[in-house]
Design an enzyme around this catalytic site. Sequence first.
Site, PDB file in Angstrom:
ATOM      1  N   LYS A 138       0.842  -1.196   0.000  1.00  0.00           N
ATOM      2  CA  LYS A 138       0.000   0.000   0.000  1.00  0.00           C
ATOM      3  C   LYS A 138       0.880   1.251   0.000  1.00  0.00           C
ATOM      4  O   LYS A 138       2.004   1.211   0.494  1.00  0.00           O
ATOM      5  CB  LYS A 138      -0.872   0.018   1.266  1.00  0.00           C
ATOM      6  CG  LYS A 138      -1.979  -1.016   1.289  1.00  0.00           C
ATOM      7  CD  LYS A 138      -2.799  -0.888   2.565  1.00  0.00           C
ATOM      8  CE  LYS A 138      -3.918  -1.922   2.631  1.00  0.00           C
ATOM      9  NZ  LYS A 138      -4.958  -1.733   1.610  1.00  0.00           N
ATOM     10  N   ARG A 165     -10.178 -11.675   2.131  1.00  0.00           N
ATOM     11  CA  ARG A 165     -11.034 -12.726   1.566  1.00  0.00           C
ATOM     12  C   ARG A 165     -10.347 -14.095   1.634  1.00  0.00           C
ATOM     13  O   ARG A 165     -11.016 -15.122   1.687  1.00  0.00           O
ATOM     14  CB  ARG A 165     -11.422 -12.347   0.126  1.00  0.00           C
ATOM     15  CG  ARG A 165     -10.263 -12.231  -0.818  1.00  0.00           C
ATOM     16  CD  ARG A 165     -10.615 -11.437  -2.080  1.00  0.00           C
ATOM     17  NE  ARG A 165     -10.670  -9.995  -1.840  1.00  0.00           N
ATOM     18  CZ  ARG A 165     -10.985  -9.102  -2.765  1.00  0.00           C
ATOM     19  NH1 ARG A 165     -11.315  -9.487  -3.991  1.00  0.00           N
ATOM     20  NH2 ARG A 165     -11.008  -7.810  -2.461  1.00  0.00           N
TER      21      ARG A 165
HETATM   22  N1  BES Z   1      -8.151  -3.889   4.447  1.00  0.00           N
HETATM   23  C1  BES Z   1      -8.273  -3.518   3.090  1.00  0.00           C
HETATM   24  C2  BES Z   1      -9.577  -2.772   2.809  1.00  0.00           C
HETATM   25  C3  BES Z   1      -9.572  -1.296   3.067  1.00  0.00           C
HETATM   26  C4  BES Z   1      -8.912  -0.422   2.211  1.00  0.00           C
HETATM   27  C5  BES Z   1     -10.278  -0.777   4.128  1.00  0.00           C
HETATM   28  C6  BES Z   1      -8.951   0.929   2.451  1.00  0.00           C
HETATM   29  C7  BES Z   1     -10.304   0.572   4.365  1.00  0.00           C
HETATM   30  C8  BES Z   1      -9.646   1.434   3.519  1.00  0.00           C
HETATM   31  C9  BES Z   1      -8.244  -4.757   2.192  1.00  0.00           C
HETATM   32  O1  BES Z   1      -7.459  -5.800   2.639  1.00  0.00           O
HETATM   33  C10 BES Z   1      -7.706  -4.325   0.889  1.00  0.00           C
HETATM   34  O2  BES Z   1      -6.571  -3.937   0.852  1.00  0.00           O
HETATM   35  N2  BES Z   1      -8.514  -4.411  -0.147  1.00  0.00           N
HETATM   36  C11 BES Z   1      -8.106  -3.994  -1.448  1.00  0.00           C
HETATM   37  C12 BES Z   1      -8.592  -5.021  -2.439  1.00  0.00           C
HETATM   38  C13 BES Z   1      -8.032  -4.861  -3.804  1.00  0.00           C
HETATM   39  C14 BES Z   1      -6.546  -5.156  -3.814  1.00  0.00           C
HETATM   40  C15 BES Z   1      -8.753  -5.794  -4.730  1.00  0.00           C
HETATM   41  C16 BES Z   1      -8.689  -2.618  -1.719  1.00  0.00           C
HETATM   42  O3  BES Z   1      -9.826  -2.375  -1.299  1.00  0.00           O
HETATM   43  O4  BES Z   1      -8.003  -1.801  -2.294  1.00  0.00           O
HETATM   44 MN    MN Z   2      -5.441  -5.567   1.990  1.00  0.00          MN
END
Ligand code: BES
Ligand code: MN
Length: 495
Positions: A274, A348
């Site tokens: 990230k 997931r």
């Molecule tokens: N924990 C995050 C979801 C999230 C992102 C919550 C930003 C709050 C704010 C999750 O594990 C994640 O990173 N999801 C990705 C999925 C994507 C890579 C398909 C996302 O939402 O960007």
């Molecule tokens: Mn994630």
Amino acid sequence: MKTTIERRAAVQLAQLETEALVVIAAQLAAATSIDAVNAATGGAVAELFASGEFSGKALETAVLTRPAGVKAKRLVIAGRSAALGVLELWRLAGTITRQLKGKGVHHLTVVLPEGVGAEAAAAAILNGVASANFEPDTYKSDRKPERRIDTLTLIAPQSASLPALDTAVREAAIVADAHLFARELANEPSNRLTPTIMGQRAAAMAQAAGLECELIGEAKARELKMGAFLGVSAGSAEPPVMMVLRYRGNPSSKDLLAIIGKGITFDTGGISIKPAANMEMMKFDMCGGAATLGAMQAIAALKPKINVLALVPASENMPGGRAQKPGDVQIAMSGQSIEVLNTDAEGRMVLADAICYARQQGATHLIDSATLTGACVVALGHVNSGVFTNDEAFYQIFQRALERSGEKMWRLPLDQEYADQIKGTVGDVLNTGGRWGGAITAAQFLQEFVGDTPWIHLDIAGTAWTEENKPWMPKGPTGAPTYTLIELVREMAGR
Ligand code: BES
Ligand code: MN
Ligand code: ZN
């Protein structure tokens, strides 16, 4: 917080000795209580309305300090909407608590409002006050935990049934403790709440509550072939833990509700790392797991007639020499193969094996809560959690739970055309479905592991945390969806 409930006629309100007496009404003559305090103060309340300083709308408050004619040190007049319900009352109680607790007030007396069921109102007020006592400043040297309401007196009309109200108050206090437990866990930074420590906290809670608890460690997870779960923690020095808690409230029934909560103690994204901005937020990625554990604590104390299995797959998602990489294939416990297109879609994956384990344990109904997708935050903002289901009958029960919990949620669709977006090339299923409909394709991924078991998925990415102070709540963990999980269990147990 100690809560008591007393019956009083409106004319007796002026005699109550308390640090703050709260009367809820939109206007004069809207309730006997507001008229009684107005009469006692010689029209001070009427003057307040007439001055234009106070209009009586929802969540509006006015404080009269040492008003002549009443024994209370403060008279708090609080507005309301015509449709006053659980959520508004909860927020109002929290708002008043946050206004007064910093001013050295420790005791509140609240007159139950008219037009709302007394038991539901008592529970909402108790929970609103207790929730607003929470501050996220655990590690501040100058924190002031004594700034809190520690005694709450609820005033019911003479006609109310005291035994029913006493039960409502006793049960609401259990719910409030569970909510607080979930928020304190959620607020812990990841260095102080690793999967191992979270497992220890769950075990200690289970022991105190009288729940069965089993911690599945890395070796056992490998034996169980939890390849999806294990893939996520591969890059971390912290071993993963799958928490398993059991409550048996109806041994003669074969029905088993499984409550599953995402427990990523920190989500860096892994190799698909990230951006640095706001990454500190990702300690919150175990909020679903925290709510699950909180709900179990309450269920153990409320003793509903139902069997509940709770699962919290906890991992730290890190890059590292052994981390899973984009393109890797993991074989889930179910035998399905997962193509890991993005290591940041880790929630997931840990949930897939938890769902499989729950079904193997005989779960007849599943509900999971997860801070699963940024896409859900784009869709619903920080207001509503996303809800997905494969079963209309289960969803109807869930909607009744929502009416009682007051938590805001909005249903989003599942559809084969979204499932088509996650069809694998090398393996069975992709762990991401591309840019569009991200909250839905994440839910579709989970559905691949659910089979025909009735299932509800809650995406709480936007609602588990508030980044701004609210009048009723400081910035930090919100506790969502703890209340709803508890109400669902009570609803399914026939209350
Ligand atoms: N924990 C995050 C979801 C999230 C992102 C919550 C930003 C709050 C704010 C999750 O594990 C994640 O990173 N999801 C990705 C999925 C994507 C890579 C398909 C996302 O939402 O960007
Ligand atoms: Mn994630
Ligand atoms: Zn995550």
